[in-house]
Design a protein around this motif. Structure first.
Motif, PDB file in Angstrom:
ATOM      1  N   UNK A 132       1.010  -1.241   0.023  1.00  0.00           N
ATOM      2  CA  UNK A 132      -0.024  -0.118   0.036  1.00  0.00           C
ATOM      3  C   UNK A 132       0.972   1.346   0.051  1.00  0.00           C
ATOM      4  N   UNK A 133       0.204   2.362  -0.386  1.00  0.00           N
ATOM      5  CA  UNK A 133       0.865   3.836  -0.429  1.00  0.00           C
ATOM      6  C   UNK A 133       0.120   4.656  -0.009  1.00  0.00           C
ATOM      7  N   UNK A 153      -7.321  12.083  -7.255  1.00  0.00           N
ATOM      8  CA  UNK A 153      -6.464  12.407  -8.664  1.00  0.00           C
ATOM      9  C   UNK A 153      -5.728  11.135  -8.934  1.00  0.00           C
ATOM     10  N   UNK A 154      -5.179  10.534  -7.892  1.00  0.00           N
ATOM     11  CA  UNK A 154      -4.645   9.007  -8.320  1.00  0.00           C
ATOM     12  C   UNK A 154      -5.729   8.093  -8.661  1.00  0.00           C
ATOM     13  N   UNK A 155      -6.793   7.843  -8.026  1.00  0.00           N
ATOM     14  CA  UNK A 155      -7.784   7.013  -8.457  1.00  0.00           C
ATOM     15  C   UNK A 155      -8.389   7.267  -9.670  1.00  0.00           C
ATOM     16  N   UNK A 163       0.187   8.093  -9.836  1.00  0.00           N
ATOM     17  CA  UNK A 163       0.559   7.786  -8.284  1.00  0.00           C
ATOM     18  C   UNK A 163       0.198   6.388  -8.061  1.00  0.00           C
ATOM     19  N   UNK A 164       0.402   5.987  -6.929  1.00  0.00           N
ATOM     20  CA  UNK A 164       0.222   4.336  -6.674  1.00  0.00           C
ATOM     21  C   UNK A 164      -0.632   4.368  -5.018  1.00  0.00           C
ATOM     22  N   UNK A 177      -0.398  -1.262  -9.350  1.00  0.00           N
ATOM     23  CA  UNK A 177       0.844  -0.566  -9.788  1.00  0.00           C
ATOM     24  C   UNK A 177       1.656  -0.222  -8.655  1.00  0.00           C
ATOM     25  N   UNK A 178       3.162  -0.384  -9.067  1.00  0.00           N
ATOM     26  CA  UNK A 178       4.288  -0.419  -8.185  1.00  0.00           C
ATOM     27  C   UNK A 178       5.393   0.333  -8.864  1.00  0.00           C
ATOM     28  N   UNK A 179       6.023   1.371  -8.015  1.00  0.00           N
ATOM     29  CA  UNK A 179       7.072   1.873  -8.967  1.00  0.00           C
ATOM     30  C   UNK A 179       8.368   0.914  -9.200  1.00  0.00           C
TER      31      UNK A 179
END
Length: 425
Positions: free
Chosen positions: A66-67, A77-79, A85-86, A92-94
């Motif tokens: 999780x982040x 904004x991320x969703x 973003x994560x 997603x994962x960097x």
């Protein structure tokens, strides 16, 4: 938010060169336009050097499920996708994204997603390619055993129409391609190293608008560039040559055109995503990929030619050999034959069993593309799930031995082969 490091990596996906025997160069607009494949592999997952940045040389491992979403407006904004973003590593994962960019770069595609296995990659690509299509999934009888079993499940459980057509019957093969919903091919095939003409496949598949998926695991992007021939998707078992160390299970899907939101939703919701540490292990393997492939290619061809001269062996399967029935296609489509080969002993299955029992250096194990030379009998391992008649149609005889030539000194490999074969004299 994506930083400069991520932005530079995202630019790494270049278009393949026009000549499949040369390394691809990304478009001139990209900062790494002059870098050859070996350089891009050596820097897999890394960004450009920046004065005073003091960044780690090795890519980071973001081993987190999780982040922190931040403020509610940041989360929205991320969703919504308005900002990179994560939230949850299945989405997603960097570290995983860094590997995806490296895979796209290697194959010359526009984007990639990473999966938990090669079979998960095939499932993801097939599902995406068949979306909205009416025709059957067309493939060939000697496709990899794991893929064969997966397609059988899709047909039996989910009623996905799957047709297995022999490419050697060109009339029937081309007709099937022209009415296909999607096409899945493996070239060279595992374990018989048969080749399929990618340019011809694309030409006929496009008649009915079918997308073409190529399993490039055996060839690797070092030896074959499917996007240059018009393929739409490339899939890999990253377990094999891309990782190259035999210490993880993984896969990847690369697309020539951009992934759509629907494609990414399919990847996310099928559940076959990968964790950050395994993604990092693949990137570690990519850093030596070109060096390893040079060794695999060199030793593979030496071993294949040596085996052809042995009286105990009736046939050797390797695309670089003059005896390969598709030698001309090999010259047009591939740059090297690779480190995988198969052979049949004159004594059949009993002789193959004795051969495996006498090996000392070579390891009796499944898989391929690692540092160790591995040998196995496909009929008793990778293709065991196929019914005997299906194996016969695929040409996988009970006594066939598959050899993945590793990174040991080739003289030591040949000495062990000689020792194991002498049981037949």
């Amino acid at each position: 938010m994506m930083n400069h490091h991520d932005s530079w990596l995202e630019q790494a996906a270049g278009n393949p060169a026009s000549d499949p025997r040369h390394e691809p160069s990304p478009p001139r607009r990209q900062r790494n336009a002059s870098y050859q494949l070996a350089t891009r592999c050596a820097r897999a997952g890394s960004g450009p050097r920046e004065a005073g940045r003091n960044a780690s040389v090795q890519p980071a491992i973001h081993q987190s499920a999780i982040f922190d979403l931040g403020a509610p407006e940041d989360a929205e904004a991320i969703f919504s996708g308005a900002r990179k973003g994560y939230a949850y590593s299945r989405f997603g994962n960097p570290t995983v994204d860094a590997l995806a960019r490296s895979l796209a770069d290697l194959e010359g595609g526009h984007g990639a997603v990473v999966t938990s296995s090669g079979n998960a990659a095939v499932l993801c690509a097939v599902t995406a390619a068949l979306q909205g299509r009416q025709g059957p999934l067309v493939t060939h009888p000697d496709i990899y055993g794991g893929s064969f079993e997966l397609l059988r499940i899709l047909a039996d459980v989910y009623r996905v129409p799957v047709e297995f057509v022999d490419p050697a019957d060109e009339d029937q093969w081309f007709r099937a391609l022209e009415r296909a919903g999607a096409v899945l091919v493996e070239t060279p095939s595992n374990p018989l190293l048969r080749l399929i003409d990618l340019a011809a496949i694309v030409q006929h598949a496009k008649v009915g608008g079918a997308e073409v998926i190529v399993d490039n695991t055996v060839a690797t992007p070092f030896n074959q560039r499917p996007f240059q021939f018009g393929a739409d998707w490339v899939v890999h078992s990253t377990t094999k040559y891309l990782n190259g160390h035999g210490d993880l299970i993984g896969g990847g899907v690369i697309r020539r055109e951009p992934f759509t939101a629907s494609h990414r939703s399919i990847h996310k919701n099928l559940g076959g995503t990968v964790n950050a540490f395994d993604a990092w292990l693949v990137m570690r393997g990519l850093r030596t990929f070109t060096l390893r492939m040079e060794a695999h290619n060199r030793s593979g061809e030496i071993v294949a030619r040596w085996l052809e001269q042995r009286p105990e062996i009736s046939r050797v399967y390797h695309p670089s050999l003059d005896s390969h029935p598709q030698r001309e296609l090999f010259g047009r489509q591939m740059s090297h034959g690779g480190g995988l080969l198969s052979f049949e002993l004159r004594g059949g299955e009993p002789a193959a069993i004795r051969f495996l029992s006498r090996m000392q250096l070579i390891v009796h194990a499944v898989s391929l593309g690692g540092p160790e030379t591995l040998a196995t009998m496909p009929a008793r391992s990778s293709h065991r799930g196929m019914a005997p008649d299906a194996r016969q149609r695929a040409g996988v005889r009970d006594g066939l031995v598959r050899l993945s030539v590793g990174l040991e000194h080739v003289d030591d490999i040949l000495a062990d082969l000689d020792h194991a074969l002498r049981a037949e004299t």
